[in-house]
Write a protein that holds these residues in place. Structure first.
Motif, PDB file in Angstrom:
ATOM      1  N   CYS A  57      -6.026  -1.283-119.064  1.00  0.00           N
ATOM      2  CA  CYS A  57      -6.138  -0.337-120.170  1.00  0.00           C
ATOM      3  C   CYS A  57      -6.299  -1.073-121.490  1.00  0.00           C
ATOM      4  N   GLU A  58      -6.987  -0.392-122.389  1.00  0.00           N
ATOM      5  CA  GLU A  58      -7.102  -0.843-123.776  1.00  0.00           C
ATOM      6  C   GLU A  58      -6.519   0.295-124.608  1.00  0.00           C
ATOM      7  N   PRO A  59      -5.210   0.256-124.879  1.00  0.00           N
ATOM      8  CA  PRO A  59      -4.524   1.388-125.507  1.00  0.00           C
ATOM      9  C   PRO A  59      -5.138   1.849-126.830  1.00  0.00           C
ATOM     10  N   LEU A  74       4.207  -9.355-128.291  1.00  0.00           N
ATOM     11  CA  LEU A  74       4.379  -8.223-129.209  1.00  0.00           C
ATOM     12  C   LEU A  74       3.472  -8.350-130.434  1.00  0.00           C
ATOM     13  N   ALA A  75       3.270  -9.565-130.919  1.00  0.00           N
ATOM     14  CA  ALA A  75       2.371  -9.773-132.052  1.00  0.00           C
ATOM     15  C   ALA A  75       0.931  -9.430-131.652  1.00  0.00           C
ATOM     16  N   THR A  76       0.548  -9.751-130.428  1.00  0.00           N
ATOM     17  CA  THR A  76      -0.794  -9.398-129.941  1.00  0.00           C
ATOM     18  C   THR A  76      -0.968  -7.889-129.916  1.00  0.00           C
ATOM     19  N   TYR A  77       0.038  -7.169-129.416  1.00  0.00           N
ATOM     20  CA  TYR A  77      -0.040  -5.710-129.354  1.00  0.00           C
ATOM     21  C   TYR A  77      -0.109  -5.080-130.750  1.00  0.00           C
ATOM     22  N   ALA A  78       0.388  -5.771-131.757  1.00  0.00           N
ATOM     23  CA  ALA A  78       0.410  -5.222-133.112  1.00  0.00           C
ATOM     24  C   ALA A  78      -0.867  -5.516-133.902  1.00  0.00           C
ATOM     25  N   ILE A 101     -13.136  -7.544-130.193  1.00  0.00           N
ATOM     26  CA  ILE A 101     -12.079  -8.395-129.638  1.00  0.00           C
ATOM     27  C   ILE A 101     -10.983  -7.468-129.094  1.00  0.00           C
ATOM     28  N   PRO A 102     -11.206  -6.861-127.931  1.00  0.00           N
ATOM     29  CA  PRO A 102     -10.256  -5.873-127.420  1.00  0.00           C
ATOM     30  C   PRO A 102      -8.949  -6.498-126.918  1.00  0.00           C
ATOM     31  N   VAL A 103      -7.878  -5.744-127.042  1.00  0.00           N
ATOM     32  CA  VAL A 103      -6.595  -6.123-126.459  1.00  0.00           C
ATOM     33  C   VAL A 103      -6.454  -5.272-125.200  1.00  0.00           C
ATOM     34  N   VAL A 104      -6.605  -5.919-124.050  1.00  0.00           N
ATOM     35  CA  VAL A 104      -6.594  -5.228-122.762  1.00  0.00           C
ATOM     36  C   VAL A 104      -5.328  -5.618-121.998  1.00  0.00           C
ATOM     37  N   CYS A 105      -4.653  -4.621-121.460  1.00  0.00           N
ATOM     38  CA  CYS A 105      -3.445  -4.837-120.667  1.00  0.00           C
ATOM     39  C   CYS A 105      -3.785  -4.657-119.191  1.00  0.00           C
ATOM     40  N   MET A 106      -3.089  -5.389-118.328  1.00  0.00           N
ATOM     41  CA  MET A 106      -3.312  -5.279-116.890  1.00  0.00           C
ATOM     42  C   MET A 106      -1.982  -5.288-116.179  1.00  0.00           C
ATOM     43  N   ASP A 107      -1.884  -4.467-115.136  1.00  0.00           N
ATOM     44  CA  ASP A 107      -0.708  -4.471-114.280  1.00  0.00           C
ATOM     45  C   ASP A 107      -1.186  -4.202-112.865  1.00  0.00           C
ATOM     46  N   VAL A 156     -14.341  -8.339-117.076  1.00  0.00           N
ATOM     47  CA  VAL A 156     -15.133  -9.133-118.010  1.00  0.00           C
ATOM     48  C   VAL A 156     -16.631  -8.818-117.908  1.00  0.00           C
ATOM     49  N   ASP A 157     -17.150  -8.793-116.691  1.00  0.00           N
ATOM     50  CA  ASP A 157     -18.600  -8.628-116.517  1.00  0.00           C
ATOM     51  C   ASP A 157     -19.083  -7.187-116.690  1.00  0.00           C
ATOM     52  N   ALA A 158     -18.323  -6.223-116.195  1.00  0.00           N
ATOM     53  CA  ALA A 158     -18.789  -4.828-116.220  1.00  0.00           C
ATOM     54  C   ALA A 158     -18.266  -4.034-117.417  1.00  0.00           C
ATOM     55  N   HIS A 159     -16.995  -4.198-117.747  1.00  0.00           N
ATOM     56  CA  HIS A 159     -16.402  -3.357-118.789  1.00  0.00           C
ATOM     57  C   HIS A 159     -16.456  -3.974-120.188  1.00  0.00           C
ATOM     58  N   TYR A 160     -16.371  -5.291-120.283  1.00  0.00           N
ATOM     59  CA  TYR A 160     -16.353  -5.963-121.589  1.00  0.00           C
ATOM     60  C   TYR A 160     -17.296  -7.166-121.616  1.00  0.00           C
ATOM     61  N   PRO A 161     -18.569  -6.991-121.295  1.00  0.00           N
ATOM     62  CA  PRO A 161     -19.468  -8.152-121.238  1.00  0.00           C
ATOM     63  C   PRO A 161     -19.732  -8.799-122.595  1.00  0.00           C
ATOM     64  N   ARG A 162     -19.585  -8.071-123.685  1.00  0.00           N
ATOM     65  CA  ARG A 162     -19.878  -8.627-125.009  1.00  0.00           C
ATOM     66  C   ARG A 162     -18.619  -8.927-125.827  1.00  0.00           C
ATOM     67  N   ALA A 163     -17.452  -8.792-125.222  1.00  0.00           N
ATOM     68  CA  ALA A 163     -16.200  -9.030-125.958  1.00  0.00           C
ATOM     69  C   ALA A 163     -16.008 -10.514-126.232  1.00  0.00           C
ATOM     70  N   ARG A 164     -15.378 -10.788-127.354  1.00  0.00           N
ATOM     71  CA  ARG A 164     -15.033 -12.166-127.719  1.00  0.00           C
ATOM     72  C   ARG A 164     -13.531 -12.335-127.560  1.00  0.00           C
ATOM     73  N   ALA A 165     -13.099 -13.549-127.302  1.00  0.00           N
ATOM     74  CA  ALA A 165     -11.671 -13.844-127.216  1.00  0.00           C
ATOM     75  C   ALA A 165     -11.156 -14.184-128.607  1.00  0.00           C
TER      76      ALA A 165
END
Length: 124
Positions: free
Chosen positions: A79-81, A22-26, A33-39, A107-116
């Motif tokens: 998704c990245e809400p 929940l803290a990550t979502y907030a 540094i995108p917050v990406v959800c997966m299901d 990681v490679d196609a949609h967010y190649p330059r994102a940082r963790a």
């Protein structure tokens, strides 16, 4: 109807991990540094036995409830809400390899330059 996650064991470890999620979502939006959800979900594929009746003015489309089963597929939903982005990948099966290929595409196609921000955080 109201739904929520009922933990299998309502213990402190579960609560601590859920608070981390929940803290990550907030966190504030940061495109670097995108917050990406997966299901993932398994879906039944069905076909029509009889064609739908043509629509007429003032009448809804009439579709027969009978169907023929045509197998299953898997959906990986990403998704990245905060950015309004979503992507669905459909595969014939649901294996570890399919999951790994979906992560590689993310990681490679949609967010190649994102940082963790904190490294990878998986919730299962």
């Amino acid at each position: 109807m109201k739904t929520w996650c009922i933990p299998p064991k309502a213990d402190a470890e579960f609560v601590c991990r859920m608070e981390d999620v929940l803290a990550t979502y907030a966190l504030p939006y940061d495109p670097a540094i995108p917050v990406v959800c997966m299901d993932e979900a398994s879906k039944q594929l069905i076909g029509e036995v009889a064609p739908p009746l043509p629509t007429r003015p003032g009448q809804p489309k009439c579709v027969d409830y009978e169907f023929v089963r045509q197998g299953v597929c898997s959906e990986f939903i990403l998704c990245e809400p905060l950015a309004g982005w979503r992507h669905v990948k459909v595969t014939e099966r649901r294996t570890k390899k399919d999951w790994a290929e979906c992560i590689r595409e993310l990681v490679d196609a949609h967010y190649p330059r994102a940082r963790a921000r904190f490294g990878w955080c998986w919730t299962i």
